[in-house]
Design an enzyme around this catalytic site. Structure first.
Site: not given
Ligand code: UDP
Ligand code: MG
Length: 155
Positions: A11, A51, A114, A117
């Site tokens: 990212k 997303y 974080n 992805h």
């Molecule tokens: N994200 C965020 N706030 C939240 C949850 C998610 O900014 O409360 C962002 C974060 O960068 C995350 C991405 O949205 O990695 C995708 O969310 P997902 O729930 O799919 O998490 P991941 O699969 O990346 O762990």
């Molecule tokens: Mg995800």
């Protein structure tokens, strides 16, 4: 047991923080095979698809903005049941609570920023690899290391 491919994005925060090599290295050391890799700038269209499950969340706007701030590195990794293995390597979404030893657990503090992805299921991995890579951008070659990474009856 099956050989799988999964999508990983390094990212924008990780690009800025100089963590590309560190992150790539984690997957290499695990014994995974890199079959696709490119730098790209994401746009709103691809992020709306990528997303889609978060489209009605209040943070969707800022998440999109963050993901478009600077280019990302898209990677496709291959290995035995690697969709799950890569998720485990990445750690949970909220990086400051992610398990030590995981990429997020070791390298990040934020829920949004974080650093990586990773596809969350075999079905989504298939869709995501297609979303980020054209046919000719995924490479098929023999990784001789696999002979040492896996037992004969696993390959
Ligand atoms: N994200 C965020 N706030 C939240 C949850 C998610 O900014 O409360 C962002 C974060 O960068 C995350 C991405 O949205 O990695 C995708 O969310 P997902 O729930 O799919 O998490 P991941 O699969 O990346 O762990
Ligand atoms: Mg995800």
């Amino acid at each position: 047991m099956s050989m799988e491919k999964t999508l990983v994005l390094v990212k924008p925060d990780a690009i800025q923080r100089g963590l590309i090599g560190e992150i790539v290295s984690r997957f290499e050391k695990k014994g995974l095979k890199l079959v696709g890799m490119k730098m790209m700038t994401l746009d709103e269209a691809i992020l709306r698809e990528h997303y889609a499950h978060l489209a009605d969340k209040p943070f969707f706007g800022s998440l999109s903005k963050f993901m478009m701030k600077n280019p990302v590195i898209a990677m496709c990794w291959e290995g035995l049941e690697c969709v799950n293995a890569v998720r485990l390597l990445c750690g949970i979404t909220k990086a400051r609570s992610a398990e030590a030893g995981s990429i997020r657990g070791d390298l990040a503090m934020s829920v949004s920023c974080n650093v990586v992805h990773a596809s969350d299921s075999v079905e989504n991995a298939g869709k995501e690899v297609k979303r980020f890579f054209k046919d000719g951008e995924i490479f098929d070659y023999k990784k001789t290391e696999f002979e040492h990474v896996y037992a004969e009856d696993e390959m």
